[in-house]
Design an enzyme around this catalytic site. Structure first.
Site, PDB file in Angstrom:
ATOM      1  N   GLY A   1      42.864  49.712  41.286  1.00 48.35           N
ATOM      2  CA  GLY A   1      41.497  49.334  40.927  1.00 48.35           C
ATOM      3  C   GLY A   1      40.577  49.008  42.012  1.00 48.35           C
ATOM      4  N   ARG A   2      40.764  47.622  42.548  1.00 46.08           N
ATOM      5  CA  ARG A   2      39.753  47.357  43.619  1.00 46.08           C
ATOM      6  C   ARG A   2      39.808  48.112  44.775  1.00 46.08           C
ATOM      7  NH1 ARG A   2      41.376  41.323  42.468  1.00 46.08           N
ATOM      8  NH2 ARG A   2      43.327  42.683  41.932  1.00 46.08           N
TER       9      ARG A   2
ATOM     10  N   GLN B   1      38.235  56.231  28.984  1.00 45.53           N
ATOM     11  CA  GLN B   1      38.891  54.732  28.233  1.00 45.53           C
ATOM     12  C   GLN B   1      37.892  54.728  27.279  1.00 45.53           C
ATOM     13  OE1 GLN B   1      39.191  50.723  29.976  1.00 45.53           O
ATOM     14  NE2 GLN B   1      41.243  50.805  29.731  1.00 45.53           N
TER      15      GLN B   1
ATOM     16  N   TYR C   1      40.097  42.383  24.377  1.00 50.54           N
ATOM     17  CA  TYR C   1      39.219  43.048  23.214  1.00 50.54           C
ATOM     18  C   TYR C   1      39.856  43.369  21.879  1.00 50.54           C
ATOM     19  CZ  TYR C   1      36.980  42.892  27.937  1.00 50.54           C
ATOM     20  OH  TYR C   1      36.287  42.513  29.045  1.00 50.54           O
TER      21      TYR C   1
HETATM   22  C1  FNR Z   1      38.567  45.790  35.875  1.00 52.21           C
HETATM   23  N1  FNR Z   1      39.625  46.261  35.022  1.00 52.21           N
HETATM   24  C2  FNR Z   1      39.304  46.950  33.878  1.00 52.21           C
HETATM   25  N2  FNR Z   1      40.372  47.413  33.093  1.00 52.21           N
HETATM   26  C3  FNR Z   1      40.255  48.085  31.924  1.00 52.21           C
HETATM   27  O1  FNR Z   1      41.068  48.382  31.172  1.00 52.21           O
HETATM   28  N3  FNR Z   1      38.935  48.565  31.799  1.00 52.21           N
HETATM   29  C4  FNR Z   1      37.621  48.169  32.408  1.00 52.21           C
HETATM   30  O2  FNR Z   1      36.896  48.595  32.118  1.00 52.21           O
HETATM   31  C5  FNR Z   1      38.077  47.293  33.538  1.00 52.21           C
HETATM   32  N4  FNR Z   1      37.251  46.995  34.282  1.00 52.21           N
HETATM   33  C6  FNR Z   1      37.401  46.537  35.375  1.00 52.21           C
HETATM   34  C7  FNR Z   1      36.102  46.324  36.276  1.00 52.21           C
HETATM   35  C8  FNR Z   1      36.292  45.504  37.602  1.00 52.21           C
HETATM   36  C9  FNR Z   1      35.186  45.542  38.607  1.00 52.21           C
HETATM   37  C10 FNR Z   1      37.503  45.158  38.039  1.00 52.21           C
HETATM   38  C11 FNR Z   1      37.840  44.631  39.419  1.00 52.21           C
HETATM   39  C12 FNR Z   1      38.676  45.336  37.084  1.00 52.21           C
HETATM   40  C13 FNR Z   1      40.976  45.970  35.262  1.00 52.21           C
HETATM   41  C14 FNR Z   1      41.540  46.897  36.299  1.00 52.21           C
HETATM   42  O3  FNR Z   1      41.707  48.125  35.733  1.00 52.21           O
HETATM   43  C15 FNR Z   1      42.989  46.563  37.061  1.00 52.21           C
HETATM   44  O4  FNR Z   1      43.727  46.271  35.888  1.00 52.21           O
HETATM   45  C16 FNR Z   1      42.836  45.102  37.680  1.00 52.21           C
HETATM   46  O5  FNR Z   1      41.574  45.186  38.688  1.00 52.21           O
HETATM   47  C17 FNR Z   1      44.057  44.945  38.752  1.00 52.21           C
HETATM   48  O6  FNR Z   1      44.324  46.165  39.734  1.00 52.21           O
HETATM   49  P1  FNR Z   1      43.718  46.101  41.023  1.00 52.21           P
HETATM   50  O7  FNR Z   1      42.374  45.843  41.336  1.00 52.21           O
HETATM   51  O8  FNR Z   1      44.604  44.838  41.737  1.00 52.21           O
HETATM   52  O9  FNR Z   1      44.357  47.287  41.657  1.00 52.21           O
END
Ligand code: FNR
Length: 370
Positions: free
Chosen positions: A328-329, A100, A186
């Site tokens: 994600g999480r 990314q 961003y």
């Molecule tokens: C993120 N998210 C995120 N999105 C992104 O585009 N680039 C990134 O580097 C990050 N970093 C990031 C770190 C952490 C610790 C979290 C929890 C989230 C957002 C992530 O990709 C996602 O969109 C969200 O977490 C929602 O999805 P989940 O966690 O509900 O499956």
């Protein structure tokens, strides 16, 4: 044929054997000095190689693009070597990984900037938020974000070239492709949204102008590595980091339509109910319609992320809302998430206190099932 989590999918030239992708996740554990991926980072990604597709944590395209402590880059030789070890480990396990590409724009601080200058943005308007910086002893602390400097046209042009070079570096590092991060408030998102872009030139004002930088980046990166290796991530209706657009349906609809001009690997959207990493409890479900609108406008593979579990992911695929789901999480705490979802087995809970920074704890020590 109805689509489900464990039916195959073609993404660009790559055949995925299922649809459980790993969402991009910043973990702030890059090696210092130099923000270089380490053997610990290699192990983390290796453990998660059963994802249909891993999208790496956001990775700065240039020193100017950094906004948080300990995030990795893809602009130095050492960083390319570090990422090479990651891609090799993922490939050795049969996985696929996109890097990314990230430029934070105004969500930064002079401590990260070359020569300590002010961070750059479309317009000299500060973000209503903080970022994670380093104090004079090298400790991570939350710091206020200063008023950024407005980018000149020459500065914008340099950034497009930085994206191009970073995409090339990602392929040199063995990545299968790149994802352009155009969401979460961003740089590219700052140009797109009216709340952060008040420019009077060809990069501000009407929708075509506000989308211009993103589309120039897509063109440069596609030209460099081939559109089939390029994904784009958007957060339509996003409110994270002070985002807000006067006409989100028109703005993001235009972008989704324009993205059809390249034969991209995929378009990746974050559900509008998610703000950064948390669910907005005030979310108006009528805003959900933006996903359907963009689904209709965009003709290629659509990835969705944000709050999905096994059941809601299957529903989104079966109803045609999405072609592939990024988790994600759940992937932070379950290195073997696809196997668990396939067999409908319980998931480890994720510990939010170890998301950002630190060591192996809460990073590579989540157990896989025996
Ligand atoms: C993120 N998210 C995120 N999105 C992104 O585009 N680039 C990134 O580097 C990050 N970093 C990031 C770190 C952490 C610790 C979290 C929890 C989230 C957002 C992530 O990709 C996602 O969109 C969200 O977490 C929602 O999805 P989940 O966690 O509900 O499956």
């Amino acid at each position: 044929m109805t689509q489900h989590l464990f039916s195959p999918l073609q993404v660009g030239q790559i055949s995925l054997d299922h649809r459980v992708a790993m969402a991009p996740l910043t973990r702030s554990r890059a090696g210092q000095p130099g923000n270089v991926p380490t053997p610990l980072n290699v192990e983390y990604y290796r453990q998660r190689a059963s994802a249909a597709l891993i999208i790496s944590e956001a990775t700065q395209i240039s020193q100017q693009g950094q906004g948080y402590a300990w995030t990795p880059g893809i602009h130095s030789k050492e960083q390319i070597e570090g990422w090479k070890a990651v891609s090799h480990a993922v490939h050795a396990e049969g996985g696929t990984i996109f890097l990314q590409l990230w430029h934070v724009g105004r969500v930064s601080h002079p401590v990260f900037q070359p020569d300590g200058v002010l961070p750059v943005a479309p317009t000299a308007m500060p973000v209503p938020g903080k970022t994670f910086i380093l104090d004079e002893h090298g400790n991570g602390v939350w710091g206020d974000v200063p008023v950024p400097q407005e980018l000149t046209l020459a500065g914008i042009h340099e950034i497009v070239e930085d994206y191009r070079r970073a995409a090339r570096n990602a392929l040199t590092a063995g990545m299968d492709g790149v994802e352009i991060h155009a969401g979460n408030g961003y740089l590219l998102d700052q140009f797109i949204n009216t709340s952060s872009n008040q420019r009077q030139d060809i990069y501000g004002g009407n929708i075509e102008n506000r989308a211009r930088l993103l589309l120039e980046v897509v063109e440069a990166v596609s030209d460099e590595v081939g559109a089939q290796r390029v994904g784009v991530r958007l957060t339509p209706m996003g409110r994270f980091m002070g985002m807000g657009d006067a006409t989100p349906e028109a703005t993001f609809g235009y972008i989704a339509r324009k993205l059809n001009d390249w034969n991209l690997a995929y378009l990746h959207l974050v559900e509008p109910a998610i703000v950064g990493t948390v669910k907005d409890e005030q979310f108006d479900p009528r805003w959900d319609a933006i996903i359907k609108l963009l689904r209709d406008e965009y003709r290629g593979v659509l990835m969705l992320a944000g709050g999905y579990d096994r059941e809601s992911a299957e529903q989104a695929l079966a109803s045609g809302r999405a072609d592939i789901i990024a988790f994600g999480r759940p992937f932070i705490s379950n290195p073997d998430l696809p196997a668990r979802l396939r067999a409908d087995l319980p998931l480890n809970p994720a510990d939010g206190t170890t998301f950002f920074g630190g060591n192996a704890e809460g990073y590579t020590d989540y157990p896989a099932l025996a």
